[in-house]
Structure formats: C-alpha cells, structure tokens
Design a protein around this motif. Structure first.
Motif, PDB file in Angstrom:
ATOM      1  N   TRP A 237       0.662  -1.116   0.108  1.00 19.80           N
ATOM      2  CA  TRP A 237       0.008   0.006   0.060  1.00 19.80           C
ATOM      3  C   TRP A 237       0.940   1.329  -0.022  1.00 19.80           C
ATOM      4  O   TRP A 237       0.519   2.396  -0.341  1.00 19.80           O
ATOM      5  CB  TRP A 237      -1.057   0.028   1.225  1.00 19.80           C
ATOM      6  CG  TRP A 237      -0.635   0.250   2.541  1.00 19.80           C
ATOM      7  CD1 TRP A 237       0.171  -0.539   3.218  1.00 19.80           C
ATOM      8  CD2 TRP A 237      -0.221   1.489   3.310  1.00 19.80           C
ATOM      9  NE1 TRP A 237       0.635   0.074   4.650  1.00 19.80           N
ATOM     10  CE2 TRP A 237       0.119   1.305   4.428  1.00 19.80           C
ATOM     11  CE3 TRP A 237      -0.721   2.953   2.939  1.00 19.80           C
ATOM     12  CZ2 TRP A 237       0.471   2.328   5.589  1.00 19.80           C
ATOM     13  CZ3 TRP A 237      -0.691   3.855   3.980  1.00 19.80           C
ATOM     14  CH2 TRP A 237       0.027   3.749   4.888  1.00 19.80           C
ATOM     15  N   LEU A 238       2.194   1.097   0.449  1.00 14.19           N
ATOM     16  CA  LEU A 238       2.805   2.553   0.475  1.00 14.19           C
ATOM     17  C   LEU A 238       3.705   2.530  -0.869  1.00 14.19           C
ATOM     18  O   LEU A 238       4.248   3.718  -1.079  1.00 14.19           O
ATOM     19  CB  LEU A 238       4.206   2.222   1.620  1.00 14.19           C
ATOM     20  CG  LEU A 238       3.759   2.286   3.067  1.00 14.19           C
ATOM     21  CD1 LEU A 238       4.701   1.995   3.855  1.00 14.19           C
ATOM     22  CD2 LEU A 238       3.070   3.616   3.211  1.00 14.19           C
ATOM     23  N   GLY A 239       3.518   1.583  -1.928  1.00 16.34           N
ATOM     24  CA  GLY A 239       4.209   1.731  -3.050  1.00 16.34           C
ATOM     25  C   GLY A 239       4.187   2.985  -3.811  1.00 16.34           C
ATOM     26  O   GLY A 239       5.309   3.658  -4.195  1.00 16.34           O
ATOM     27  N   PRO A 240       3.109   3.575  -3.789  1.00 18.47           N
ATOM     28  CA  PRO A 240       2.922   4.748  -4.836  1.00 18.47           C
ATOM     29  C   PRO A 240       3.484   5.953  -4.072  1.00 18.47           C
ATOM     30  O   PRO A 240       3.737   6.754  -4.782  1.00 18.47           O
ATOM     31  CB  PRO A 240       1.435   4.975  -4.755  1.00 18.47           C
ATOM     32  CG  PRO A 240       0.789   3.869  -4.486  1.00 18.47           C
ATOM     33  CD  PRO A 240       1.625   3.149  -3.705  1.00 18.47           C
ATOM     34  N   GLY A 241       3.884   5.980  -2.885  1.00 19.32           N
ATOM     35  CA  GLY A 241       4.597   7.119  -2.194  1.00 19.32           C
ATOM     36  C   GLY A 241       6.101   6.956  -1.914  1.00 19.32           C
ATOM     37  O   GLY A 241       6.734   7.869  -1.206  1.00 19.32           O
ATOM     38  N   THR A 242       6.527   5.852  -2.247  1.00 20.23           N
ATOM     39  CA  THR A 242       7.957   5.390  -1.851  1.00 20.23           C
ATOM     40  C   THR A 242       8.717   4.825  -3.194  1.00 20.23           C
ATOM     41  O   THR A 242       8.180   4.406  -4.015  1.00 20.23           O
ATOM     42  CB  THR A 242       7.896   4.238  -0.719  1.00 20.23           C
ATOM     43  OG1 THR A 242       7.199   3.220  -0.917  1.00 20.23           O
ATOM     44  CG2 THR A 242       7.212   4.911   0.657  1.00 20.23           C
ATOM     45  N   SER A 243      10.107   4.720  -3.014  1.00 20.19           N
ATOM     46  CA  SER A 243      10.878   4.376  -3.924  1.00 20.19           C
ATOM     47  C   SER A 243      11.602   3.074  -3.416  1.00 20.19           C
ATOM     48  O   SER A 243      11.982   2.976  -2.212  1.00 20.19           O
ATOM     49  CB  SER A 243      12.030   5.401  -4.287  1.00 20.19           C
ATOM     50  OG  SER A 243      12.913   5.881  -3.051  1.00 20.19           O
ATOM     51  N   ARG A 244      12.059   2.141  -4.133  1.00 20.27           N
ATOM     52  CA  ARG A 244      12.770   0.736  -3.729  1.00 20.27           C
ATOM     53  C   ARG A 244      14.084   1.254  -4.169  1.00 20.27           C
ATOM     54  O   ARG A 244      14.657   2.007  -4.857  1.00 20.27           O
ATOM     55  CB  ARG A 244      12.148  -0.388  -4.759  1.00 20.27           C
ATOM     56  CG  ARG A 244      10.635  -0.492  -4.719  1.00 20.27           C
ATOM     57  CD  ARG A 244      10.054  -1.301  -5.699  1.00 20.27           C
ATOM     58  NE  ARG A 244      10.526  -2.684  -5.136  1.00 20.27           N
ATOM     59  CZ  ARG A 244       9.729  -3.682  -4.450  1.00 20.27           C
ATOM     60  NH1 ARG A 244       8.677  -3.188  -3.992  1.00 20.27           N
ATOM     61  NH2 ARG A 244      10.377  -4.744  -4.219  1.00 20.27           N
ATOM     62  N   LEU A 245      14.933   0.278  -3.550  1.00 13.89           N
ATOM     63  CA  LEU A 245      16.449   0.051  -3.812  1.00 13.89           C
ATOM     64  C   LEU A 245      16.594  -0.342  -5.341  1.00 13.89           C
ATOM     65  O   LEU A 245      15.606  -0.826  -5.863  1.00 13.89           O
ATOM     66  CB  LEU A 245      17.241  -0.942  -2.947  1.00 13.89           C
ATOM     67  CG  LEU A 245      17.208  -0.466  -1.700  1.00 13.89           C
ATOM     68  CD1 LEU A 245      17.717  -1.528  -0.663  1.00 13.89           C
ATOM     69  CD2 LEU A 245      17.891   0.788  -1.404  1.00 13.89           C
ATOM     70  N   PRO A 246      17.642  -0.126  -5.873  1.00  8.89           N
ATOM     71  CA  PRO A 246      17.782  -0.438  -7.303  1.00  8.89           C
ATOM     72  C   PRO A 246      17.641  -1.920  -7.596  1.00  8.89           C
ATOM     73  O   PRO A 246      17.979  -2.809  -6.653  1.00  8.89           O
ATOM     74  CB  PRO A 246      19.282  -0.122  -7.527  1.00  8.89           C
ATOM     75  CG  PRO A 246      19.547   0.851  -6.580  1.00  8.89           C
ATOM     76  CD  PRO A 246      18.928   0.673  -5.391  1.00  8.89           C
ATOM     77  N   ASP A 247      16.891  -2.414  -8.791  1.00 11.56           N
ATOM     78  CA  ASP A 247      16.680  -3.792  -9.178  1.00 11.56           C
ATOM     79  C   ASP A 247      17.740  -4.395  -8.710  1.00 11.56           C
ATOM     80  O   ASP A 247      18.992  -4.217  -9.197  1.00 11.56           O
ATOM     81  CB  ASP A 247      15.990  -3.662 -10.464  1.00 11.56           C
ATOM     82  CG  ASP A 247      14.763  -3.286 -10.363  1.00 11.56           C
ATOM     83  OD1 ASP A 247      14.095  -2.782  -9.365  1.00 11.56           O
ATOM     84  OD2 ASP A 247      14.219  -2.916 -11.621  1.00 11.56           O
ATOM     85  N   GLY A 248      17.580  -5.752  -8.251  1.00 14.33           N
ATOM     86  CA  GLY A 248      18.773  -6.647  -8.176  1.00 14.33           C
ATOM     87  C   GLY A 248      19.338  -6.583  -6.682  1.00 14.33           C
ATOM     88  O   GLY A 248      20.486  -7.398  -6.598  1.00 14.33           O
ATOM     89  N   THR A 249      19.137  -5.644  -5.990  1.00 15.39           N
ATOM     90  CA  THR A 249      19.699  -5.287  -4.668  1.00 15.39           C
ATOM     91  C   THR A 249      19.378  -6.524  -3.786  1.00 15.39           C
ATOM     92  O   THR A 249      18.239  -6.996  -3.533  1.00 15.39           O
ATOM     93  CB  THR A 249      19.528  -3.884  -4.043  1.00 15.39           C
ATOM     94  OG1 THR A 249      19.769  -2.924  -4.921  1.00 15.39           O
ATOM     95  CG2 THR A 249      20.222  -3.836  -2.642  1.00 15.39           C
ATOM     96  N   ARG A 250      20.395  -7.083  -3.210  1.00 15.74           N
ATOM     97  CA  ARG A 250      20.075  -8.272  -2.178  1.00 15.74           C
ATOM     98  C   ARG A 250      21.269  -8.424  -1.394  1.00 15.74           C
ATOM     99  O   ARG A 250      22.470  -7.930  -1.385  1.00 15.74           O
ATOM    100  CB  ARG A 250      20.033  -9.596  -3.038  1.00 15.74           C
ATOM    101  CG  ARG A 250      21.027  -9.967  -3.716  1.00 15.74           C
ATOM    102  CD  ARG A 250      20.734 -11.584  -4.321  1.00 15.74           C
ATOM    103  NE  ARG A 250      21.987 -11.853  -5.019  1.00 15.74           N
ATOM    104  CZ  ARG A 250      22.941 -12.713  -4.453  1.00 15.74           C
ATOM    105  NH1 ARG A 250      22.738 -12.944  -3.308  1.00 15.74           N
ATOM    106  NH2 ARG A 250      23.976 -13.157  -5.104  1.00 15.74           N
ATOM    107  N   LEU A 251      20.971  -9.042  -0.224  1.00 18.30           N
ATOM    108  CA  LEU A 251      21.892  -9.213   0.834  1.00 18.30           C
ATOM    109  C   LEU A 251      22.897 -10.487   0.467  1.00 18.30           C
ATOM    110  O   LEU A 251      22.408 -11.501   0.077  1.00 18.30           O
ATOM    111  CB  LEU A 251      21.171  -9.568   2.173  1.00 18.30           C
ATOM    112  CG  LEU A 251      22.146  -9.678   3.438  1.00 18.30           C
ATOM    113  CD1 LEU A 251      22.914  -8.553   3.564  1.00 18.30           C
ATOM    114  CD2 LEU A 251      21.402 -10.243   4.553  1.00 18.30           C
TER     115      LEU A 251
END
Length: 606
Positions: A237-251
């Motif tokens: 539900w927070l997706g439209p107001g937030t940004s994600r880390l660059p695609d492929g980022t993982r630990l």
C-alpha cells in the motif's frame, strides 16, 4: 555533499517510551504500538524470546488449549506448520496443506468477538469461534488485508488420553482446512512491531513502514532480517509514495556484528551512485535504532561506506524535519488562542495577526523551516464556511481567501514535506476530499474508496493519510511529485469500532480513532488495523473533532498527545479532563453577568 534540504538538527531521543501518553499495550504484550524495540547489543538477550506454548501446556483446561491453538502458528515461519500440527489429531493433519517455502507461509489473523464457545454433546466436544478477520501476516512481517471472509470457525476437540496416560491433554480433530489461525492477542504476545524506513519517490523524506518481527528471532539475526525487508521493498500500500532500492539489490550472506561493529554486504547494481548508497545507510540506521557503534557497508565485498558511529549518524540525518516541541491551541470566541496547561509545557502565541484571526471555526497550522503554514476555516454571517490560507513568518498577516463556500468543512491539515516552496494541504468539505495550496485554491482529490468523506489526517512524514470514507477507515500513500497531490489506492482497516467520526495520527504507525464501542469511545489502532487499545471507552458523546501529536523518535513529547471535542466541549488526555476557560491564554474575561464561552477545536502546532 548531501543534497540541499536534507535533515539537520539534534536528536532528542531514538527510542519512544512504551506507554507514553496513555498509549501502548496492556498486560504482557511486547508489541509496542507507538515505538520500536528496546535497545539490544550483539549477543545479549535484553528482551523476551517467546515461543508459543506446546499442546500439553494447557493440561486438561479446554479453554486454555483453544487459546494456545490460536497461538501455535506464531514465531518463525519455517516451523509454523509443525507447531500447529502438534495440536491436531493425526487423522486431521491432512486438512492442513503445507506451503513448500517458508517465504510462502501466511497466517490468518483474527480478532475474537467473544470468548470461544465450548459445548459438550453426545457427538463430542465442539468449539465455536466468532471472529473478525484482521489480515494476512506474511513471512516478511507485513500484514496484508484479509483474504478470508469467514465470521465463524468450528472444530471438534477430542481427548488425547491413553489408558496408561490419562492426562495427555487435547487434540483438534478437524481443524479449519488449509488455514493457520493466529489471534490478535497472540500477535501482541509473540511478535514486536518494528519500523523500517523507505525513501519517498523524490528521496527527500523517510517514510515509516510497519512490520512484525517474531520474538523468537535471535539477536544476531535481527540485522539480517531488517536488511532483507529493506531490499525486498515497502509494503504494497506504500508503493505509490515510496521508492525501492535499485533492482537486483540483495543481501550477500548474513549481516555480522560483534563488540559494537556491524558489517552488511550487498549485491547492488554497479551503476548505483554514491548518493543511493548513502541513502541506504540512512535507511538502515533508522530501521535499526537499537544499534550503535560502527557500520561497514560493503558492495560486492568491497567496502563502500564506513559509519564510525550510528548514533551520531541518526543525529546528523533526522528521520523528520522537526525543529521544536509541539504547542497547543484552540478556537475561542471565533479566534485561535494558545493553550497553557502548566507543568513546564511550552506554549506560544497566535500564529496569525488579529486582523486575520476572526470568524474561525477550526484551524490547522504547520511549521516549515522559519515560517508558518496557516489554514483557517471561517464562517460568515450566513454560516457558510470557507478556507483561508496564509504562508510566511509568524504571525501570518497576508492570507488568501477561498472563493467557494460550504455548509460544513473539517479541520484542514498540511502535508509536511522538506520542500517549502510548494505547500499542499487537505480538507474535507461537504463530503468530498480536497487539496489546497497557498492560494486557497481547492481541487477535488480522487479516492479509490467510495462514499462520503468525513475526516482526513496526515502523517508526520507527509506521505501517508488516513481517511474515513463511507463510515470506514482507510489509509493511503501520498505522492507529492511536481507539487501535485496524488493519493494511491486506499487500504481499508478493520476495526471493532462503529460509527467512526474522527481520526488523527497518534504515532509513526498508529492512529487515534473515534467511534462507538456500544458507547462513544476513542481507540489507539495500528496503521494496519491489527492492534487496538481502548484509550477511553465511554466519553459521553460523539467526537466531532480530534487532534493528536504523532509520537516519534526525533522529538518525543512527554505529555498527553491527544485533544478532542465532543458535544461542544474540548478535552485533553493524560489525564482525561475538560479544557477549561482559564487554560486559554490571551483572552479578555467576559463582562459581569455574561457567560464565558467554551474552548473548541483544539489542535497542535509542530
């Protein structure tokens, strides 16, 4: 160099106090509604590591057995099915089909409407659970909206006694098929809320996201779990107001730490610039506020950022642009006046000039850098209401008056943002949600929820709102890109209250909600609807106005953070009491024989 407008100031406190302002969870709960977890050092056990009780813990007590059955799924997801099936008779275990991967495990969280009904008959012992569906708890700690629609579950108990062991407890003979039930009380007892932070779409403001962490997770794995949450992205539900880390980022592997030093190794796209990496460090520092000392962030096994002191990092890069403690105000005889409750609490002066401060019905003010954003709802001789807006140094003297009038308007609220040049606010008027700007121009805001809008509240970060639409409570993400307010899909929250009338943000991820629990009441409710705490069960009359100061980790507030109006009388909490005429400052006493008015529409300025 950090981008202009990034947060600066002093950190007043990292951890919120449990139970502040009358909020929090009673009893033995480790779920902290308004804050985060207690400080924990590597290798320590400073908070409980509870696993739910096993099948035999209840002995012959059937009611306790049912309670424990509704707790069995709690804990780490990889053993949820095993724990539940221990409560189920061998012949009934095939009714529960296991997921193949722990990440696919989901728990159906329910609120019991009444105590379980246990009845005996010639056919055996039957249990009836009357429930309210709350949501679906996923392995990543997010609580999704409910999928199940059942309002009742029934199953049979059978004794597990054997001839040589007469007291071996009970079994569930026929469990509800393919569902792992978890009561809201078990959610309180065996999980703790944990806030993680994501950047807004412009990467200028951190936005909180609530998760649930099993208390069974050991200290040394907590950093790993939080990093995985951050790399996986925000709640839907927070997706439209937030940004994600660059695609492929993982630990890469697990995070490691000891003796005040932590190391996190990420696989991140090679084109990730230094600012994105620094932003992630801020996310991590605030998402793990119990960690102090040094943090080394590696990208592809190469050291990229070393933070000598995480506590100092949080002090230098605040989660919210707060500069001072909140102040209380109210409307008295058609004008905004400060409130003074004594006890060392700071009070101010009216943020608008006397020429502007007339005919006021309700008001909303917000600090912005060195200025004030002022929004007043005023009424004319015809009782029609209009919006008046002014932005500038206090006291605001130049205002714009809206051209439209309405039969009724709610309290206006500002969307807090680090950007001072495009102030935006929200107000409800005649059942519709509108946005407004510094020119007092009103434009309707489309919502995915249908019905009459009766209340709106804005979070401390400015990128989430709570609204009451068609008598139901919703939350939604807000995007402010380009100076235009865009509201994402509204998520409906489940609550046991009815006749909802007012709402405001009580904390980073909690709401104060006014409605009816048989009688008018005010509850503290989590942002996903799972956790309810009655603050006032019988307030005597329906709440028509409510204002809260959102408790947070940057600028804590030790006094009651709730004020409201019911039946034309204003109240405060901690302790609950009326707001009296002599607590209103800068007013002229009434003439002899003239009855003094009542303070109304109280609110906080911060």
């Amino acid at each position: 160099m950090r981008r202009p407008g990034r947060f600066a100031g002093l950190l007043a406190g990292v951890l919120l106090l449990t139970g502040a302002a009358g909020c929090g969870i009673p009893g033995r709960s480790d779920v902290k509604v308004d804050g985060q977890v207690a400080a924990a050092k590597s290798g320590s056990s400073s908070f409980r590591r509870d696993e739910p009780p096993n099948r035999l813990a209840s002995g012959t007590d059937r009611a306790a057995f049912v309670t424990n059955f509704l707790s069995a799924a709690a804990g780490e997801a990889d053993r949820a099915y095993y724990r539940v099936k221990q409560f189920v008779a061998p012949e009934g275990r095939s009714r529960i089909q296991e997921k193949q991967q722990p990440s696919e495990v989901t728990l159906t969280v329910v609120r019991l409407r009444e105590a379980p009904v246990i009845t005996d008959s010639t056919d055996g012992t039957r249990v009836t659970l009357r429930v309210q569906q709350i949501g679906l708890l996923r392995a990543d700690g997010t609580l999704m909206p409910p999928v199940a629609t059942e309002t009742e579950y029934r199953f049979e108990l059978r004794a597990a006694a054997q001839e040589d062991k007469p007291d071996t407890g009970w079994y569930v003979a026929d469990p509800p098929p393919n569902v792992l039930l978890l009561s809201d009380q078990a959610l309180r007892q065996y999980y703790q809320t944990h806030i993680v932070y994501f950047w807004n779409t412009g990467r200028t403001q951190l936005v909180p996201d609530q998760r649930y962490l099993p208390l069974a997770v050991p200290d040394e794995r907590r950093v790993t779990e939080v990093v995985k949450w951050l790399t996986a992205g925000p709640s839907e539900w927070l997706g439209p107001g937030t940004s994600r880390l660059p695609d492929g980022t993982r630990l890469i592997n697990n995070a490691t730490g000891a003796d005040g030093r932590w190391e996190v190794n990420l696989d991140m796209p090679v084109d990730a610039d230094d600012q994105r990496v620094e932003d992630f460090v801020d996310q991590l520092a605030w998402s793990l506020p119990e960690l102090d000392g040094q943090l080394e962030l590696r990208i592809h096994n190469q050291t990229r950022v070393t933070v000598p002191d995480l506590r100092q990092r949080r002090r230098a890069h605040l989660a919210y642009p707060l500069s001072a403690n909140p102040q209380r105000f109210c409307v008295y005889d058609g004008a905004v006046h400060p409130l003074d409750f004594g006890g060392g609490e700071a009070f101010g002066v009216a943020p608008v000039t006397e020429a502007v401060n007339k005919g006021v019905v309700s008001a909303g003010f917000s600090r912005s850098h060195d200025g004030i954003r002022a929004a007043l709802v005023t009424a004319g001789a015809d009782k029609r209401q209009r919006l008046v807006v002014g932005v500038g140094a206090a006291p605001v003297s130049i205002v714009q008056r809206g051209t439209r009038t309405f039969a009724a308007m709610g309290r206006p609220v500002w969307l807090r943002s680090p950007a001072p040049d495009r102030p935006q606010g929200l107000v409800v008027a005649d059942g519709t949600l509108y946005r407004f700007d510094s020119g007092a121009q009103l434009r309707a805001v489309p919502l995915t929820a249908e019905g009459e809008v009766t209340a709106v509240a804005a979070s401390l970060d400015g990128h989430r709102i709570a609204v009451i639409v068609g008598g139901a409570l919703y939350v939604a993400a807000v995007n402010l890109n380009g100076g235009v307010v865009t509201v994402g899909p509204a998520r409906r929250l489940v609550t046991s209250l009815t006749d909802l009338s007012a709402v405001d943000w009580a904390g980073e991820n909690t709401l104060h909600l006014a409605g009816s629990a048989g009688r008018p009441a005010i509850y503290d409710i989590s942002v996903d609807g799972a956790l309810e705490t009655p603050l006032r069960r019988d307030i005597g009359a329906r709440v028509t106005h409510l204002s809260s100061y959102p408790l947070n980790a940057v600028a804590p507030f030790p006094n009651g953070n709730l004020m409201y109006e019911a039946n034309g009388v204003a109240y405060r909490n901690s302790p609950f009491d009326t707001i009296k005429r002599d607590e209103v400052r800068d007013v002229t006493p009434p003439l002899a024989g003239v009855q003094a008015g009542n303070p109304t529409a109280p609110f906080f300025l911060y």
